[in-house]
Design a protein around this motif. Sequence first.
Motif, PDB file in Angstrom:
ATOM      1  N   THR A 151      -0.858   2.834 -10.044  1.00  0.00           N
ATOM      2  CA  THR A 151      -2.250   2.476  -9.777  1.00  0.00           C
ATOM      3  C   THR A 151      -2.725   3.042  -8.448  1.00  0.00           C
ATOM      4  O   THR A 151      -3.800   3.648  -8.367  1.00  0.00           O
ATOM      5  N   ALA A 152      -1.953   2.849  -7.403  1.00  0.00           N
ATOM      6  CA  ALA A 152      -2.337   3.364  -6.090  1.00  0.00           C
ATOM      7  C   ALA A 152      -2.464   4.880  -6.122  1.00  0.00           C
ATOM      8  O   ALA A 152      -3.350   5.448  -5.488  1.00  0.00           O
ATOM      9  N   GLY A 153      -1.603   5.530  -6.879  1.00  0.00           N
ATOM     10  CA  GLY A 153      -1.689   6.980  -7.028  1.00  0.00           C
ATOM     11  C   GLY A 153      -3.003   7.412  -7.653  1.00  0.00           C
ATOM     12  O   GLY A 153      -3.588   8.422  -7.261  1.00  0.00           O
ATOM     13  N   ARG A 154      -3.479   6.639  -8.628  1.00  0.00           N
ATOM     14  CA  ARG A 154      -4.775   6.949  -9.240  1.00  0.00           C
ATOM     15  C   ARG A 154      -5.918   6.734  -8.248  1.00  0.00           C
ATOM     16  O   ARG A 154      -6.881   7.481  -8.224  1.00  0.00           O
ATOM     17  N   VAL A 155      -5.810   5.692  -7.442  1.00  0.00           N
ATOM     18  CA  VAL A 155      -6.905   5.323  -6.537  1.00  0.00           C
ATOM     19  C   VAL A 155      -6.974   6.234  -5.314  1.00  0.00           C
ATOM     20  O   VAL A 155      -8.054   6.709  -4.949  1.00  0.00           O
ATOM     21  N   VAL A 156      -5.850   6.465  -4.665  1.00  0.00           N
ATOM     22  CA  VAL A 156      -5.868   7.227  -3.402  1.00  0.00           C
ATOM     23  C   VAL A 156      -5.202   8.589  -3.503  1.00  0.00           C
ATOM     24  O   VAL A 156      -5.231   9.366  -2.559  1.00  0.00           O
ATOM     25  N   GLY A 157      -4.585   8.865  -4.645  1.00  0.00           N
ATOM     26  CA  GLY A 157      -3.860  10.117  -4.816  1.00  0.00           C
ATOM     27  C   GLY A 157      -2.381   9.911  -4.582  1.00  0.00           C
ATOM     28  O   GLY A 157      -1.996   9.215  -3.632  1.00  0.00           O
ATOM     29  N   PRO A 158      -1.538  10.485  -5.431  1.00  0.00           N
ATOM     30  CA  PRO A 158      -0.091  10.255  -5.327  1.00  0.00           C
ATOM     31  C   PRO A 158       0.516  10.721  -4.014  1.00  0.00           C
ATOM     32  O   PRO A 158       1.526  10.166  -3.567  1.00  0.00           O
ATOM     33  N   ASP A 159      -0.107  11.694  -3.363  1.00  0.00           N
ATOM     34  CA  ASP A 159       0.427  12.192  -2.095  1.00  0.00           C
ATOM     35  C   ASP A 159       0.228  11.202  -0.951  1.00  0.00           C
ATOM     36  O   ASP A 159       0.845  11.344   0.106  1.00  0.00           O
ATOM     37  N   ARG A 160      -0.587  10.167  -1.154  1.00  0.00           N
ATOM     38  CA  ARG A 160      -0.829   9.168  -0.108  1.00  0.00           C
ATOM     39  C   ARG A 160      -0.097   7.852  -0.380  1.00  0.00           C
ATOM     40  O   ARG A 160      -0.323   6.871   0.313  1.00  0.00           O
ATOM     41  N   VAL A 161       0.766   7.828  -1.384  1.00  0.00           N
ATOM     42  CA  VAL A 161       1.513   6.618  -1.743  1.00  0.00           C
ATOM     43  C   VAL A 161       2.961   6.772  -1.287  1.00  0.00           C
ATOM     44  O   VAL A 161       3.607   7.761  -1.609  1.00  0.00           O
ATOM     45  N   VAL A 162       3.443   5.804  -0.556  1.00  0.00           N
ATOM     46  CA  VAL A 162       4.848   5.775  -0.130  1.00  0.00           C
ATOM     47  C   VAL A 162       5.566   4.815  -1.071  1.00  0.00           C
ATOM     48  O   VAL A 162       5.473   3.602  -0.930  1.00  0.00           O
ATOM     49  N   ALA A 163       6.248   5.383  -2.046  1.00  0.00           N
ATOM     50  CA  ALA A 163       6.890   4.571  -3.085  1.00  0.00           C
ATOM     51  C   ALA A 163       8.256   4.055  -2.668  1.00  0.00           C
ATOM     52  O   ALA A 163       8.760   3.095  -3.242  1.00  0.00           O
ATOM     53  N   ASP A 164       8.861   4.662  -1.680  1.00  0.00           N
ATOM     54  CA  ASP A 164      10.218   4.280  -1.283  1.00  0.00           C
ATOM     55  C   ASP A 164      10.270   3.909   0.199  1.00  0.00           C
ATOM     56  O   ASP A 164      11.140   4.376   0.929  1.00  0.00           O
ATOM     57  N   ALA A 165       9.350   3.063   0.618  1.00  0.00           N
ATOM     58  CA  ALA A 165       9.305   2.641   2.020  1.00  0.00           C
ATOM     59  C   ALA A 165      10.591   1.902   2.390  1.00  0.00           C
ATOM     60  O   ALA A 165      11.195   1.223   1.553  1.00  0.00           O
ATOM     61  N   ARG A 166      10.983   2.036   3.618  1.00  0.00           N
ATOM     62  CA  ARG A 166      12.202   1.353   4.042  1.00  0.00           C
ATOM     63  C   ARG A 166      11.931  -0.150   4.146  1.00  0.00           C
ATOM     64  O   ARG A 166      10.822  -0.575   4.450  1.00  0.00           O
ATOM     65  N   PRO A 167      12.925  -0.960   3.872  1.00  0.00           N
ATOM     66  CA  PRO A 167      12.759  -2.411   3.935  1.00  0.00           C
ATOM     67  C   PRO A 167      12.385  -2.881   5.348  1.00  0.00           C
ATOM     68  O   PRO A 167      12.761  -2.256   6.342  1.00  0.00           O
ATOM     69  N   LEU A 168      11.672  -3.976   5.410  1.00  0.00           N
ATOM     70  CA  LEU A 168      11.278  -4.566   6.685  1.00  0.00           C
ATOM     71  C   LEU A 168      12.038  -5.866   6.905  1.00  0.00           C
ATOM     72  O   LEU A 168      12.296  -6.606   5.962  1.00  0.00           O
ATOM     73  N   MET A 169      12.348  -6.152   8.130  1.00  0.00           N
ATOM     74  CA  MET A 169      12.961  -7.427   8.479  1.00  0.00           C
ATOM     75  C   MET A 169      11.845  -8.344   8.981  1.00  0.00           C
ATOM     76  O   MET A 169      11.627  -8.501  10.168  1.00  0.00           O
ATOM     77  N   ALA A 170      11.118  -8.903   8.038  1.00  0.00           N
ATOM     78  CA  ALA A 170       9.997  -9.761   8.383  1.00  0.00           C
ATOM     79  C   ALA A 170       9.983 -10.953   7.433  1.00  0.00           C
ATOM     80  O   ALA A 170      10.404 -10.841   6.285  1.00  0.00           O
ATOM     81  N   GLY A 171       9.502 -12.067   7.903  1.00  0.00           N
ATOM     82  CA  GLY A 171       9.407 -13.244   7.062  1.00  0.00           C
ATOM     83  C   GLY A 171       8.123 -13.225   6.257  1.00  0.00           C
ATOM     84  O   GLY A 171       7.069 -12.837   6.752  1.00  0.00           O
ATOM     85  N   GLU A 172       8.205 -13.643   5.009  1.00  0.00           N
ATOM     86  CA  GLU A 172       7.024 -13.660   4.160  1.00  0.00           C
ATOM     87  C   GLU A 172       7.225 -14.685   3.058  1.00  0.00           C
ATOM     88  O   GLU A 172       8.166 -14.572   2.267  1.00  0.00           O
ATOM     89  N   ASP A 173       6.343 -15.683   2.999  1.00  0.00           N
ATOM     90  CA  ASP A 173       6.519 -16.723   1.990  1.00  0.00           C
ATOM     91  C   ASP A 173       6.048 -16.308   0.598  1.00  0.00           C
ATOM     92  O   ASP A 173       6.150 -17.067  -0.351  1.00  0.00           O
ATOM     93  N   PHE A 174       5.558 -15.082   0.446  1.00  0.00           N
ATOM     94  CA  PHE A 174       5.226 -14.562  -0.875  1.00  0.00           C
ATOM     95  C   PHE A 174       6.471 -14.538  -1.757  1.00  0.00           C
ATOM     96  O   PHE A 174       6.364 -14.542  -2.986  1.00  0.00           O
ATOM     97  N   SER A 175       7.635 -14.525  -1.141  1.00  0.00           N
ATOM     98  CA  SER A 175       8.884 -14.540  -1.906  1.00  0.00           C
ATOM     99  C   SER A 175       8.959 -15.761  -2.818  1.00  0.00           C
ATOM    100  O   SER A 175       9.536 -15.689  -3.905  1.00  0.00           O
ATOM    101  N   LEU A 176       8.370 -16.867  -2.404  1.00  0.00           N
ATOM    102  CA  LEU A 176       8.368 -18.069  -3.241  1.00  0.00           C
ATOM    103  C   LEU A 176       7.557 -17.844  -4.513  1.00  0.00           C
ATOM    104  O   LEU A 176       7.926 -18.318  -5.588  1.00  0.00           O
ATOM    105  N   MET A 177       6.453 -17.112  -4.406  1.00  0.00           N
ATOM    106  CA  MET A 177       5.661 -16.794  -5.592  1.00  0.00           C
ATOM    107  C   MET A 177       6.426 -15.848  -6.505  1.00  0.00           C
ATOM    108  O   MET A 177       6.395 -15.996  -7.729  1.00  0.00           O
ATOM    109  N   LEU A 178       7.145 -14.883  -5.906  1.00  0.00           N
ATOM    110  CA  LEU A 178       7.902 -13.926  -6.712  1.00  0.00           C
ATOM    111  C   LEU A 178       9.064 -14.584  -7.440  1.00  0.00           C
ATOM    112  O   LEU A 178       9.559 -14.039  -8.425  1.00  0.00           O
ATOM    113  N   GLU A 179       9.497 -15.732  -6.980  1.00  0.00           N
ATOM    114  CA  GLU A 179      10.530 -16.464  -7.719  1.00  0.00           C
ATOM    115  C   GLU A 179       9.951 -17.058  -9.007  1.00  0.00           C
ATOM    116  O   GLU A 179      10.662 -17.224  -9.984  1.00  0.00           O
ATOM    117  N   ALA A 180       8.659 -17.359  -8.992  1.00  0.00           N
ATOM    118  CA  ALA A 180       8.016 -17.977 -10.147  1.00  0.00           C
ATOM    119  C   ALA A 180       7.358 -16.972 -11.088  1.00  0.00           C
ATOM    120  O   ALA A 180       7.351 -17.165 -12.301  1.00  0.00           O
TER     121      ALA A 180
END
Length: 106
Positions: free
Chosen positions: A26-55
């Motif tokens: 989808t992002a590739g269609r919207v902004v162009g595939p050359d502007r999408v970073v599909a394999d970004a390196r993981p971040l060491m940050a806290g995010e409670d969205f993980s609780l939603m992803l469990e459900a």
Amino acid sequence: EIELRIENRVPVTQNHASAVAAVVETAGRVVGPDRVVADARPLMAGEDFSLMLEAVPGAYFFVGQDGAYCHDPEYRFDLDVIPVGAAIFVDLVRSRSSADTEIQFT
């Protein structure tokens, strides 16, 4: 003397592969595939969205801008990213709702 208690309250945020693929496409269609970073390196940050992803399967992604990260005192929000993010979400909903997949709105 010190007492230390560590409580794990929020699990690691782990995207679902099929949702990541949908966002990348989808992002590739919207902004162009050359502007999408599909394999970004993981971040060491806290995010409670993980609780939603469990459900509900999904993907946490960034709509980027240059400069400091959002918790940095030098951070300045770039208003120009709002329409880009909105367009990605609209296209994502349209493409996923027309696909042979079940969409859950929670």
